[in-house]
Design a protein around this motif. Structure first.
Motif, short mmCIF file in Angstrom:
data_model
loop_
_atom_site.label_atom_id
_atom_site.label_comp_id
_atom_site.label_asym_id
_atom_site.label_seq_id
_atom_site.Cartn_x
_atom_site.Cartn_y
_atom_site.Cartn_z
N GLN A 108 0.95 -1.22 0.01
CA GLN A 108 0.11 0.06 0.08
C GLN A 108 0.85 1.46 -0.17
O GLN A 108 0.29 2.52 0.27
N GLY A 109 2.14 1.17 -0.10
CA GLY A 109 2.87 2.47 -0.25
C GLY A 109 2.77 3.02 1.16
O GLY A 109 2.76 2.19 2.36
N PHE A 110 2.87 4.37 1.47
CA PHE A 110 2.82 4.86 2.83
C PHE A 110 1.45 5.40 3.14
O PHE A 110 1.65 6.33 4.26
N VAL A 111 0.56 5.46 2.24
CA VAL A 111 -0.50 6.16 2.25
C VAL A 111 -1.30 6.05 3.74
O VAL A 111 -1.83 7.25 4.29
N VAL A 167 0.62 7.67 6.75
CA VAL A 167 0.64 9.23 6.57
C VAL A 167 -0.83 9.65 6.97
O VAL A 167 -1.07 10.60 7.75
N LEU A 168 -1.88 9.14 6.19
CA LEU A 168 -3.27 9.77 6.43
C LEU A 168 -3.88 9.55 7.95
O LEU A 168 -4.39 10.16 8.69
#
Lengths: 228, 485
Positions: B420-423, B426-427
């Motif tokens: 999922q990457g880093f999304v 961060v969110l």
């Protein structure tokens, strides 16, 4: 007076132990470490002409990384697969697309040979950069992340390092190294372009040089032995 | 000794340390405000990176270390030195014999060095070594100044004639003075030179951070609490054995902790393992001290409401066990893996340096300054304002950092999010960043008033009265003599 002396002696004795064994001796011991030569007879792919670690990170670019405080949000640590997921994450190592057959190997002490101080990082507000060199396919992608972080990932919390870039009026043909910002929220406007400064190029050199996954000498034979 | 000579002697001691102590307190309060402002800006930049995007010095990578440096070197160490100097002089019944001018001059130099260091960080010239981001020349200047200050504090302890001069407070202050010099000069020698240390260097810097917290801020804070709680409640320290035990366990274990910061990292595995073990074991001295403070205050909680000093000291003494539990959580293997490299680490720094140490230092300042300035605090409302905004603000920062840290860490370690990457990391952190922003803004408000209040006191514009400023009315007649002394 004797009470004071006893107290100081007690405190000094209590603190000298960790100071000596945890700090001073390991610091001295580190100076005596050397690279480990590979050995084909022990199952390594490389012969003894090579030794581990194979590469050193780009140190002049590291200066910029250091000065900008990138460590506040990016780590350079891959923890072993048995304790954390770092090594299985997409983009953690060479394989950028799929879940590889094996986790990326954890970082080890010798990965940081040649670096005066390893910037292992404070916090992960952004992804780990241990093997960031594989994550970017070309220099321009890195420049775009540094100058225009929210073009590719609108949710990103990375700052724009605009001060490492120069905005100028296009004279004649647009320079080849100008960033492709047209149509993004960072668009400098008609007739203007953004080009990297030498510092930005150095930082990109450093990021692209981050590939701390050289095979560990003897690790394959260890894996083979474990499978038997 | 008859009471008149005794109070004359106290007044002479107070006079002898007045210059340096008030100088340190006022400058520290300036830095505290600067740090609070930068904490607000750093949180704002993490939440909205495009907020005033044109200023390079505002980027999170520069603002965050500047914020911590101002908190630690500008406020923390200066306030601690002021408290330690006064406490040691009073405790050992020694006047500071000469050299006040030198100490003030060194104080000026300290502030010049810290200013230069923080401007360097903001201008993009930091070392990126945690808590040592200021240029290396600054470390050496600070190291030399600390050497002089700690020498003066220690020599008072060495000269003390009376046996009651050697109480637990003296122990903690002697320890703090020895440890900080030792730790800082170790860092200067190993990290400040040309030695190549690679990942070992990162381990040493983590050890430095924990050492400064556990072997400097903690002993000064605990030492002050051991002085003020009995003084104001009028009850002796509940158990001398517990007090000694707490001190020696801290002295023996404190130096081993720190490297668990890089648990699973490239350090030889035993180093983080030892650090983690020490981090968890520290719950023992922390708990022992916490229980002792609690039992000393027991039955006197009315005084907590009335006395500003006791109120701040009491809340600091409450935050101390909390900081111990948080340290154990980020150190222990099972919880540490998820909390490592997350906001929880920030939460720990803030709960230790601000929640515990600074609250204890505020308590000390509310007690010491009237005695040095010769006037009483002007406004009950300002003190209350300072207290409640600080408590709620710091509480918010610590809780949101912990909860945000758990979210961030479990998102990074969630197998379902491997691609999922880093999304999410961060969110999911953003609401907590917003809370941190608001909390720092509230603390900024209260610190501004604290600074003004302190400046008025130092200028001698406080209340002319022989009665101390208390936060509640109507119970003064029940206060024991000690609260007014």
């Amino acid at each position: 007076m004797t009470q004071f002396r006893k107290l100081v002696f007690g405190i000094a004795a209590a603190f000298a132990a960790p100071w000596l064994f945890l700090i001073v001796l390991p610091a001295i011991g580190y100076q005596t470490l050397g690279p480990i030569p590979y050995n084909k007879d022990k199952g390594d792919d490389l012969d003894s002409a090579y030794s581990f670690p194979l590469t050193v990170a780009n140190l002049s670019g590291q200066t910029i990384y250091k000065k900008e405080g990138c460590v506040q949000c990016h780590t350079q640590v891959i923890r072993p697969a048995q304790i954390a997921l770092d090594a299985w994450r997409r983009g953690a190592g060479q394989n950028q697309l799929e879940n590889g057959p094996e986790p990326v190997r954890a970082t080890v002490l010798r990965d940081f040979f040649g670096e005066k101080h390893a910037f292992l990082g404070v916090q992960r507000n952004g992804p780990d950069l241990t093997n960031a060199g594989y994550r970017f396919t070309n220099r321009m992608d890195v420049h775009m992340h540094l100058y225009a972080p929210r073009v590719k990932n609108p949710w990103s919390s990375a700052p724009s390092y605009a001060h490492l870039y120069k905005e100028r009026t296009i004279q004649g043909q647009s320079a080849g190294k100008a960033l492709p910002l047209k149509g993004t929220q960072y668009d400098p406007g008609h007739g203007r372009e953004v080009i990297p400064t030498p510092d930005a190029e150095l930082l990109v050199d450093y990021i692209l040089s981050l590939k701390k996954d050289a095979p560990l000498p003897g690790s394959k034979s260890a894996v083979a032995a474990a499978k038997k | 000794m008859d009471p008149d000579t005794d109070s004359l002697r106290r007044a002479a001691i107070d006079r002898s340390v007045k210059g340096p102590v008030l100088f340190l307190f006022t400058n520290a309060a300036f830095w505290l405000m600067a740090s609070t402002l930068m904490g607000f800006l750093a949180a704002a930049k993490l939440l909205k990176p495009d907020f005033i995007a044109d200023c390079a010095f505002l980027t999170y990578g520069r603002m965050q270390p500047a914020h911590i440096a101002a908190l630690v070197y500008g406020w923390g160490i200066q306030a601690a030195l002021g408290v330690a100097l006064w406490l040691m002089a009073r405790r050992t019944a020694n006047e500071l014999k000469g050299g006040q001018g030198t100490l003030v001059a060194l104080g000026v130099l300290w502030n010049v060095a810290v200013t230069y260091g923080i401007v360097s960080i903001l201008a993009g010239n930091q070392t990126s070594i945690e808590w040592l981001e200021m240029p290396k020349a600054v470390w050496i200047v600070l190291g030399i100044i600390l050497l002089v200050f700690c020498w003066r504090i220690l020599s008072m302890a060495a000269r003390t004639q009376r046996s009651e001069g050697f109480t637990i407070t003296t122990w903690y202050l002697v320890g703090a003075s020895l440890w900080i010099v030792w730790i800082l000069w170790t860092a200067i020698a190993l990290l400040g030179g040309n030695l190549e240390l690679g990942a070992i260097g990162a381990g040493i810097s983590a050890w430095y951070v924990h050492g400064l917290i556990l072997l400097f801020f903690v002993p000064v804070g605990v030492g002050a609490a051991y002085y003020f709680i009995p003084k104001i409640t009028g009850q002796p320290i509940h158990s001398a054995q517990l007090a000694q035990m707490g001190f020696w366990i801290l002295a023996v274990i404190g130096g081993w902790t720190g490297m668990q910061r890089y648990l699973g990292g490239p350090l030889p595995a035993w180093m983080p393992a030892v650090g983690a073990m020490a981090g968890v074991l520290l719950m023992i001295p922390v708990g022992v001290v916490g229980i002792n403070h609690h039992l000393t205050t027991l039955g006197q909680h009315k005084m907590v409401a009335a006395s500003p000093t006791l109120r701040f000291t009491f809340i600091g003494a409450l935050f101390y066990p909390v900081s111990g539990i948080i340290l154990a959580l980020i150190s222990a293997f099972t919880t540490g893996v998820n909390l490592q490299f997350t906001h929880a680490w920030y939460g720990y720094q803030i709960v230790a340096v601000y929640g515990f140490f600074s609250m204890a230092a505020f308590g000390a300042i509310y007690y010491i300054v009237p005695r040095l300035a010769g006037c009483e605090w002007l406004s009950v409302r300002l003190i209350r304002n300072h207290f409640w905004f600080s408590v709620y603000g710091i509480g918010t920062i610590v809780v949101t950092s912990l909860v945000g840290g758990v979210q961030q860490g479990s998102s990074i370690n969630d197998p379902l999010q491997w691609d999922q990457g880093f999304v999410n990391a961060v969110l999911s952190g953003q609401p907590y960043m917003a809370a941190r922003c608001i909390a720092w803004a509230l603390i900024l408000w209260s610190n501004a008033w604290f600074l003004i209040h302190l400046l008025l006191m130092v200028a001698g514009l406080g209340r002319r009265s022989s009665a101390p400023t208390l936060l509640t009315h109507g119970h003064e007649e029940h206060l024991p003599e000690a609260a007014n002394a």
